[in-house]
Write a protein that holds these residues in place. Structure first.
Motif, PDB file in Angstrom:
ATOM      1  N   ASP A 177       0.716  -1.284  -0.152  1.00 62.56           N
ATOM      2  CA  ASP A 177       0.169  -0.040   0.349  1.00 62.56           C
ATOM      3  C   ASP A 177       0.913   1.450  -0.130  1.00 62.56           C
ATOM      4  O   ASP A 177       2.219   0.670   0.086  1.00 62.56           O
ATOM      5  CB  ASP A 177      -0.936  -0.535   1.308  1.00 62.56           C
ATOM      6  CG  ASP A 177      -0.100   0.008   2.146  1.00 62.56           C
ATOM      7  OD1 ASP A 177       0.753   0.602   2.791  1.00 62.56           O
ATOM      8  OD2 ASP A 177      -1.226  -0.058   3.837  1.00 62.56           O
ATOM      9  N   ARG A 178      -0.270   1.646  -0.418  1.00 61.90           N
ATOM     10  CA  ARG A 178       1.165   3.424  -0.413  1.00 61.90           C
ATOM     11  C   ARG A 178       1.667   3.749   1.155  1.00 61.90           C
ATOM     12  O   ARG A 178       2.609   5.277   0.637  1.00 61.90           O
ATOM     13  CB  ARG A 178      -0.422   4.998  -0.513  1.00 61.90           C
ATOM     14  CG  ARG A 178      -0.966   4.447  -2.112  1.00 61.90           C
ATOM     15  CD  ARG A 178      -1.687   5.806  -2.319  1.00 61.90           C
ATOM     16  NE  ARG A 178      -1.982   5.750  -3.092  1.00 61.90           N
ATOM     17  CZ  ARG A 178      -1.429   5.643  -4.991  1.00 61.90           C
ATOM     18  NH1 ARG A 178      -1.254   6.375  -4.834  1.00 61.90           N
ATOM     19  NH2 ARG A 178      -2.228   5.917  -5.519  1.00 61.90           N
ATOM     20  N   HIS A 179       1.881   3.586   2.568  1.00 58.24           N
ATOM     21  CA  HIS A 179       1.952   3.332   3.442  1.00 58.24           C
ATOM     22  C   HIS A 179       3.340   2.651   3.107  1.00 58.24           C
ATOM     23  O   HIS A 179       4.581   3.098   4.479  1.00 58.24           O
ATOM     24  CB  HIS A 179       1.282   3.224   4.769  1.00 58.24           C
ATOM     25  CG  HIS A 179       0.179   4.429   5.248  1.00 58.24           C
ATOM     26  ND1 HIS A 179      -0.468   3.906   5.715  1.00 58.24           N
ATOM     27  CD2 HIS A 179       0.013   5.550   3.717  1.00 58.24           C
ATOM     28  CE1 HIS A 179      -1.467   4.674   6.185  1.00 58.24           C
ATOM     29  NE2 HIS A 179      -1.196   5.846   4.989  1.00 58.24           N
ATOM     30  N   GLY A 180       3.006   1.672   2.393  1.00 56.15           N
ATOM     31  CA  GLY A 180       4.516   1.370   2.715  1.00 56.15           C
ATOM     32  C   GLY A 180       4.652  -0.593   3.144  1.00 56.15           C
ATOM     33  O   GLY A 180       5.317  -1.295   3.080  1.00 56.15           O
ATOM     34  N   PRO A 189      -4.113  -6.074   8.400  1.00 53.95           N
ATOM     35  CA  PRO A 189      -3.098  -5.681   9.629  1.00 53.95           C
ATOM     36  C   PRO A 189      -2.976  -7.067   9.143  1.00 53.95           C
ATOM     37  O   PRO A 189      -1.776  -7.232   9.558  1.00 53.95           O
ATOM     38  CB  PRO A 189      -3.689  -5.055  10.798  1.00 53.95           C
ATOM     39  CG  PRO A 189      -4.649  -4.456  10.406  1.00 53.95           C
ATOM     40  CD  PRO A 189      -5.846  -5.127   8.685  1.00 53.95           C
ATOM     41  N   ASP A 190      -2.972  -8.300   9.482  1.00 57.08           N
ATOM     42  CA  ASP A 190      -2.974  -9.713  10.512  1.00 57.08           C
ATOM     43  C   ASP A 190      -2.068 -10.334   9.397  1.00 57.08           C
ATOM     44  O   ASP A 190      -1.662 -11.183   9.225  1.00 57.08           O
ATOM     45  CB  ASP A 190      -3.903 -10.651  10.540  1.00 57.08           C
ATOM     46  CG  ASP A 190      -3.760 -11.378  11.426  1.00 57.08           C
ATOM     47  OD1 ASP A 190      -2.695 -11.542  12.392  1.00 57.08           O
ATOM     48  OD2 ASP A 190      -3.871 -13.098  10.779  1.00 57.08           O
ATOM     49  N   GLN A 191      -2.359 -10.206   7.095  1.00 51.31           N
ATOM     50  CA  GLN A 191      -2.009 -10.225   6.726  1.00 51.31           C
ATOM     51  C   GLN A 191      -0.275  -9.843   6.566  1.00 51.31           C
ATOM     52  O   GLN A 191       0.170 -10.600   5.406  1.00 51.31           O
ATOM     53  CB  GLN A 191      -2.824 -10.398   5.612  1.00 51.31           C
ATOM     54  CG  GLN A 191      -3.743 -11.367   5.630  1.00 51.31           C
ATOM     55  CD  GLN A 191      -3.686 -12.727   5.968  1.00 51.31           C
ATOM     56  OE1 GLN A 191      -3.142 -13.437   5.358  1.00 51.31           O
ATOM     57  NE2 GLN A 191      -4.069 -13.047   7.075  1.00 51.31           N
ATOM     58  N   VAL A 192      -0.480  -8.574   6.981  1.00 47.42           N
ATOM     59  CA  VAL A 192       1.247  -8.215   6.233  1.00 47.42           C
ATOM     60  C   VAL A 192       2.495  -8.470   6.442  1.00 47.42           C
ATOM     61  O   VAL A 192       2.305  -8.069   8.007  1.00 47.42           O
ATOM     62  CB  VAL A 192       0.698  -6.565   7.313  1.00 47.42           C
ATOM     63  CG1 VAL A 192       2.410  -5.681   7.523  1.00 47.42           C
ATOM     64  CG2 VAL A 192      -0.211  -5.834   6.784  1.00 47.42           C
ATOM     65  N   HIS A 193       3.290  -8.697   5.660  1.00 45.06           N
ATOM     66  CA  HIS A 193       4.755  -9.070   6.317  1.00 45.06           C
ATOM     67  C   HIS A 193       5.528  -8.725   6.809  1.00 45.06           C
ATOM     68  O   HIS A 193       6.784  -9.291   7.441  1.00 45.06           O
ATOM     69  CB  HIS A 193       5.531 -10.266   5.152  1.00 45.06           C
ATOM     70  CG  HIS A 193       3.823 -11.394   4.925  1.00 45.06           C
ATOM     71  ND1 HIS A 193       3.926 -11.905   3.784  1.00 45.06           N
ATOM     72  CD2 HIS A 193       3.577 -12.229   5.194  1.00 45.06           C
ATOM     73  CE1 HIS A 193       2.753 -12.357   3.398  1.00 45.06           C
ATOM     74  NE2 HIS A 193       2.883 -13.473   4.722  1.00 45.06           N
ATOM     75  N   LEU A 194       5.853  -7.487   6.073  1.00 44.72           N
ATOM     76  CA  LEU A 194       6.426  -5.950   6.287  1.00 44.72           C
ATOM     77  C   LEU A 194       5.939  -4.631   7.099  1.00 44.72           C
ATOM     78  O   LEU A 194       5.166  -4.437   5.262  1.00 44.72           O
ATOM     79  CB  LEU A 194       7.215  -6.129   5.987  1.00 44.72           C
ATOM     80  CG  LEU A 194       8.889  -5.126   5.715  1.00 44.72           C
ATOM     81  CD1 LEU A 194       9.615  -6.100   7.107  1.00 44.72           C
ATOM     82  CD2 LEU A 194      10.188  -4.685   4.253  1.00 44.72           C
ATOM     83  N   PRO A 195       6.012  -4.577   7.490  1.00 45.57           N
ATOM     84  CA  PRO A 195       5.479  -3.316   7.905  1.00 45.57           C
ATOM     85  C   PRO A 195       6.087  -1.587   7.423  1.00 45.57           C
ATOM     86  O   PRO A 195       7.053  -2.449   7.299  1.00 45.57           O
ATOM     87  CB  PRO A 195       5.439  -2.795   9.339  1.00 45.57           C
ATOM     88  CG  PRO A 195       6.534  -4.064  10.179  1.00 45.57           C
ATOM     89  CD  PRO A 195       7.071  -4.598   9.065  1.00 45.57           C
ATOM     90  N   GLY A 196       5.303  -1.084   7.144  1.00 49.25           N
ATOM     91  CA  GLY A 196       5.716   0.822   6.166  1.00 49.25           C
ATOM     92  C   GLY A 196       6.726   0.991   6.745  1.00 49.25           C
ATOM     93  O   GLY A 196       7.476   1.341   5.921  1.00 49.25           O
TER      94      GLY A 196
END
Length: 260
Positions: free
Chosen positions: A184-187, A224-231
Motif C-alpha cells: 500500500d501507499r504507506h509501504g 493488518p494480520d496479513q502484513v509481512h513487513l510493516p511500512g
C-alpha cells in the motif's frame, strides 16, 4: 499529513543510488528478484556496487545482469548457484566474494534492521567461517590474495548444555531492493511464498528500502494480520503490475507413472 511513499517509476526510485553504494537485494534463487529495480539500476549506470543477496541470479537474469555489466565489486552471498559468470569472475580475481551460511546471512540482515549489532551462533564453528582463511579474492592465476578474518568464538550454555558459538556482526546497507506481491501507499508489504525467505530481512537491512509491488492498494485494504513487513521499514514503493516475467532457476521434471 498523509503518508504516500509511491514513486512513478523504478528509474525514479533508484535514481539517487550512487557509485560505491551497498545494497541488500531480495530473492531466493530467482524467486522474488526485483527485476524492474535491477534493470533500472543497470540503466542508471551506478557501478562499484557491494551487494548482499542470497545468490547473484543467473547468467542474463536477476543480479546476473549487473554482474555481467561489471557493476558489482563485491558479493556477500550463501550460494553461487547456476551463475557461471559469477563463478568465473570470483575465481579469476574480478570479484570479491564473502561466502556466508544461508541462515546466518538472513539473520545478519534481520539483525541489522532490528538494531542488533551482532549475535552468537553455532553455525560455522570449527570451520573456516570461524577460523578465518575463507577465500574472498583470487588473483588472475588462481592464488588466494585475500582471506576472511578469524571471528570471536565463545562458550555458552543455553539450557545447561555448553557449546561453542561464533560471533557474527549484523549487516546494514545504504539501500535495499525487494519485490512484493502487494503493497500500500504507506509501504506495508505482502510477499508470496518463497519470496518471504530473504525479502523481509533484506528490506529491513537497508537504510533506504525500495520495494517494487505487483499490486498497489490503498491504506487499509491489506488486513493488518496479513502484513509481512510493516511500512516503517519501507521508504519507496513502485507498482510494476502483474504482467511480468518470473523465471525458474532450474527446471526438473518428475517422471509420470509408467515411465522408466
Amino acid at each position: 499529513m498523509a503518508i504516500d511513499k509511491t514513486f512513478r517509476s523504478a528509474a525514479e526510485a533508484v535514481a539517487d543510488i550512487p557509485d560505491g553504494a551497498t545494497l541488500a537485494v531480495g530473492g531466493f534463487g530467482l524467486s522474488g528478484n526485483p527485476m524492474a529495480l535491477i534493470e533500472a539500476l543497470l540503466e542508471s549506470g551506478a557501478t562499484d556496487l557491494s551487494v548482499v543477496s542470497n545468490n547473484c541470479g543467473v547468467d542474463g537474469w536477476g543480479l546476473g545482469i549487473l554482474l555481467a555489466a561489471g557493476r558489482i565489486r563485491k558479493m556477500t552471498s550463501s550460494y553461487v548457484g547456476e551463475n557461471k559468470e559469477f563463478a568465473r569472475r570470483y575465481l579469476s580475481g574480478e570479484l570479491e566474494l564473502e561466502l556466508t551460511p544461508q541462515g546466518t546471512l538472513a539473520e545478519k540482515l534481520r539483525a541489522g534492521g532490528a538494531g542488533i549489532a551482532a549475535f552468537f551462533t553455532r553455525t560455522g564453528v570449527g570451520t573456516l567461517v570461524a577460523e578465518g582463511g575463507l577465500p574472498q579474492r583470487y588473483d588472475a592465476n588462481g592464488n588466494v590474495v585475500q582471506g576472511s578474518s578469524p571471528k570471536d568464538v565463545r562458550t555458552f550454555a543455553p539450557g545447561g548444555v555448553e557449546n561453542e558459538y561464533v560471533l557474527e556482526e549484523s549487516i546494514v546497507t545504504d539501500f535495499s531492493l525487494v519485490h512484493a506481491l502487494r503493497g500500500d501507499r504507506h509501504g506495508n508489504l505482502v510477499f508470496n511464498k518463497a519470496t518471504r525467505q530473504f525479502a523481509p530481512p533484506a528490506a529491513m537491512a537497508g537504510r533506504v528500502c525500495i520495494a517494487q509491488v505487483e499490486e498497489l492498494v490503498e491504506p487499509g485494504e491489506i488486513d493488518p494480520d496479513q502484513v509481512h513487513l510493516p511500512g516503517v521499514y519501507v521508504h519507496r514503493v513502485v507498482e510494476v503490475g502483474t504482467d511480468i516475467e518470473k523465471r525458474i532457476e532450474k527446471r526438473t521434471v518428475r517422471a509420470t507413472e509408467g515411465e522408466a
